[in-house]
Enzyme design. Structure first.
Site, PDB file in Angstrom:
ATOM      1  N   LYS A  76       0.866  -1.184   0.000  1.00 46.47           N
ATOM      2  CA  LYS A  76       0.000   0.000   0.000  1.00 46.47           C
ATOM      3  C   LYS A  76       0.901   1.232   0.000  1.00 46.47           C
ATOM      4  CE  LYS A  76      -3.985   1.922   2.561  1.00 46.47           C
ATOM      5  NZ  LYS A  76      -4.919   1.727   3.696  1.00 46.47           N
ATOM      6  N   SER A 151      -9.906   1.777   2.589  1.00 49.13           N
ATOM      7  CA  SER A 151      -9.016   2.563   1.772  1.00 49.13           C
ATOM      8  C   SER A 151      -7.980   1.748   1.019  1.00 49.13           C
ATOM      9  CB  SER A 151      -8.299   3.583   2.667  1.00 49.13           C
ATOM     10  OG  SER A 151      -7.482   2.908   3.620  1.00 49.13           O
ATOM     11  N   SER A 175     -10.287  -0.803   6.728  1.00 50.12           N
ATOM     12  CA  SER A 175      -9.656  -0.735   5.405  1.00 50.12           C
ATOM     13  C   SER A 175      -8.882  -1.953   4.946  1.00 50.12           C
ATOM     14  CB  SER A 175      -8.723   0.466   5.326  1.00 50.12           C
ATOM     15  OG  SER A 175      -9.495   1.617   5.164  1.00 50.12           O
TER      16      SER A 175
HETATM   17  N1  GLN Z   1     -13.540   3.870   5.861  1.00 50.33           N
HETATM   18  C1  GLN Z   1     -12.997   4.334   7.093  1.00 50.33           C
HETATM   19  C2  GLN Z   1     -12.589   5.796   6.950  1.00 50.33           C
HETATM   20  O1  GLN Z   1     -12.868   6.342   5.979  1.00 50.33           O
HETATM   21  C3  GLN Z   1     -11.829   3.493   7.501  1.00 50.33           C
HETATM   22  C4  GLN Z   1     -10.611   3.779   6.756  1.00 50.33           C
HETATM   23  C5  GLN Z   1      -9.443   2.952   7.185  1.00 50.33           C
HETATM   24  O2  GLN Z   1      -9.597   1.920   7.833  1.00 50.33           O
HETATM   25  N2  GLN Z   1      -8.271   3.439   6.847  1.00 50.33           N
HETATM   26  O3  GLN Z   1     -11.995   6.371   7.794  1.00 50.33           O
END
Ligand code: GLN
Length: 485
Positions: A76, A151, A175
């Site tokens: 990532k 994400s 995410s």
């Molecule tokens: N979807 C969640 C957010 O927007 C979690 C994102 C994540 O786990 N990085 O914050």
């Protein structure tokens, strides 16, 4: 070769059925051929990959190889990689070449893994659909009109499309698990403190956790083995022994009790997704587990708590991006204030700005007690719910997401409906627990995941249960039609 799991690739390399160089070339060719459609890579590190593959082959020839030596991986793009762009999906870091590597990246290198490149993600890991990336959305390999989740959308899409046998991601509120579910693959969010956060661009420091994506639980066990452990450079890293994950994959489930949180089956859960979860419960019963309904009464509050806590932490973490030391700087600043303002307004996208504003608001004098302090108190209640149920059951099972992958654009104008796609995953982060998503079938041709949540540092039980489930099912072996060849 791309149809093999990481574990099969590892065996193939050990038996010298193919070399790491051949394998790496095969994956690079697939990336060049298929990734125009999916947009999962931000940077492909072809030269580095070929050099690492040759080195791995040499190690193998000299009998210095471990199980991961020569196996390709994609990171990532929020893990710092020395000498390689680390953008975090943001214009702010589009020009940032990391001067050092994250501990996790070094661990994967030390294990002999070959880095194929850096994968796309929501800007600063904020999002559930990968539509917030400066580099454009990633497309779901099962239906390229749909999102891969976020994400870590790129990390999940590369596994589903078989552009890499392994990838890394981070999970702050879901995410790893949510994109794993929407892409039909296996993803593991370890316990907070299990895997080093050193060299990960921070979003919300009390929630962020790195972990692996792969096709199967067995593959994730091999990857976690190389990632887990104490790191003196991360002050939240926990110094407790790392078990042999692979050795525990085949423990029988007899005598284990699985808790089914009743709140997860109340409003909002798609009926067809629910029936996949029910079918999974039957398989766990067949494997010998007992099933028990449990209650997590505070869990419906987790989204609200998360968006206070995570936004507060991000507003503080992202204050370092000021146009002075590194990252985007505006042209011809008039004075220091203009430099800060324009660099930040040009460098950050809308969702990041929204979170910074919310975070600054909840931390400001006069609102701190009403929002931030209150959220921390409710966070404690959420933790206590888990503590109580884990005196009765060994792990929890439920849906990972309320629905399968949604269409690109479908939720982008409605942040709250986007935030709700993490309803089942977020509480796990607030409590720092380990969680996994594994493929559990399809609804209208789109993959559905189930989530396992465990006790602190008990990743072994989750990997074990997931592995047994994957011996009984073949959902994790399915490949999207356009990616088979
Ligand atoms: N979807 C969640 C957010 O927007 C979690 C994102 C994540 O786990 N990085 O914050």
């Amino acid at each position: 070769m791309h149809k093999m799991t990481l574990a099969q690739i590892s065996q193939g390399l050990a038996k010298k059925s193919f070399s790491s160089l051949e394998l790496t070339q095969h994956y690079l060719a697939r990336i060049h051929k298929l990734d125009k459609t999916f947009n999962s890579f931000i940077t492909v590190t072809e030269e580095k990959a070929l050099a690492q593959a040759k080195k791995a082959d040499l190690q193998r020839a000299n009998n210095q190889a471990g199980p991961l030596t020569g196996v390709p991986i994609a990171h990532k793009d929020l893990f710092c990689t020395q000498g390689v762009k680390t953008s975090c999906g943001s214009k702010m870091l589009d020009n940032f070449i990391a001067p050092y590597s994250a501990t996790l990246v070094l661990q994967m290198e030390a294990a002999g893994m070959v880095m194929l490149g850096k994968v796309n993600m929501d800007e600063f890991a904020m999002g559930s659909s990968n539509e917030n990336s400066f580099y454009g959305p990633v497309r779901n390999p099962w239906d390229n009109q749909r999102v891969p989740g976020g994400s870590s959308g790129g990390s999940a899409a590369v596994i589903a499309a078989r552009l890499a046998p392994a990838s890394t991601g981070t999970d702050t509120g879901g995410s790893i698990r949510q994109p794993a579910a929407l892409c039909g693959i296996t993803g593991l969010k370890p316990t907070y403190g299990r895997v080093s956060r050193y060299g990960m661009v921070a979003f919300a420091s009390s929630l962020d956790q790195a972990g692996p994506f792969a096709q199967s639980a067995q593959d994730c066990a091999l990857l976690l083995q190389a990632m887990a452990g104490f790191d003196a450079k991360d002050s939240t890293s926990v110094n407790i022994a790392v078990p042999d994950y692979a050795a525990q994959l085949n423990q029988p489930l007899t005598g284990k009790t699985i808790g089914i949180p009743k709140e997860y089956f109340e409003q909002g859960l798609d009926k067809a997704v629910e029936s996949r979860v029910q079918a999974a419960i039957e398989i766990f019963k067949k494997c010998g587990a007992q099933i028990k309904e449990v209650s997590l009464p505070s869990s419906p509050l987790s989204i609200g708590v998360y968006y206070v806590v995570a936004s507060a932490e991000c507003s503080s973490n992202l204050s370092r991006f000021d146009g002075v030391r590194y990252g985007h700087r505006c042209d011809n600043p008039r004075d220091l204030e203009d430099l800060y303002k324009r660099s930040r307004s040009e460098g950050f996208g809308d969702e990041v700005k929204r979170r910074i504003m919310v975070g600054t608001h909840v931390l400001s004098t006069g609102y701190y007690d009403a929002y931030y302090l209150k959220a921390q108190k409710v966070r404690k209640l959420i933790c206590e719910d888990f503590k109580r149920v884990f005196t009765e059951v060994d792990f929890l099972l439920g849906p990972t997401t309320p629905t399968p992958a949604f269409k690109i654009g479908e939720k982008s104008s409605d942040p709250v409906s986007m935030y709700l796609s993490d309803i089942y995953t977020i509480a796990t982060n607030l409590a720092g627990l380990p969680g996994m998503s594994i493929p559990a079938g399809f609804v209208d041709g789109l993959p559905v995941g189930i989530q396992l949540t465990g006790k602190h540092f008990d990743e072994s039980t989750l990997l074990n249960a997931a592995h047994l489930y994957q011996q009984e099912t073949d959902w994790h072996q399915q490949i999207p039609a356009s990616c088979k060849e």
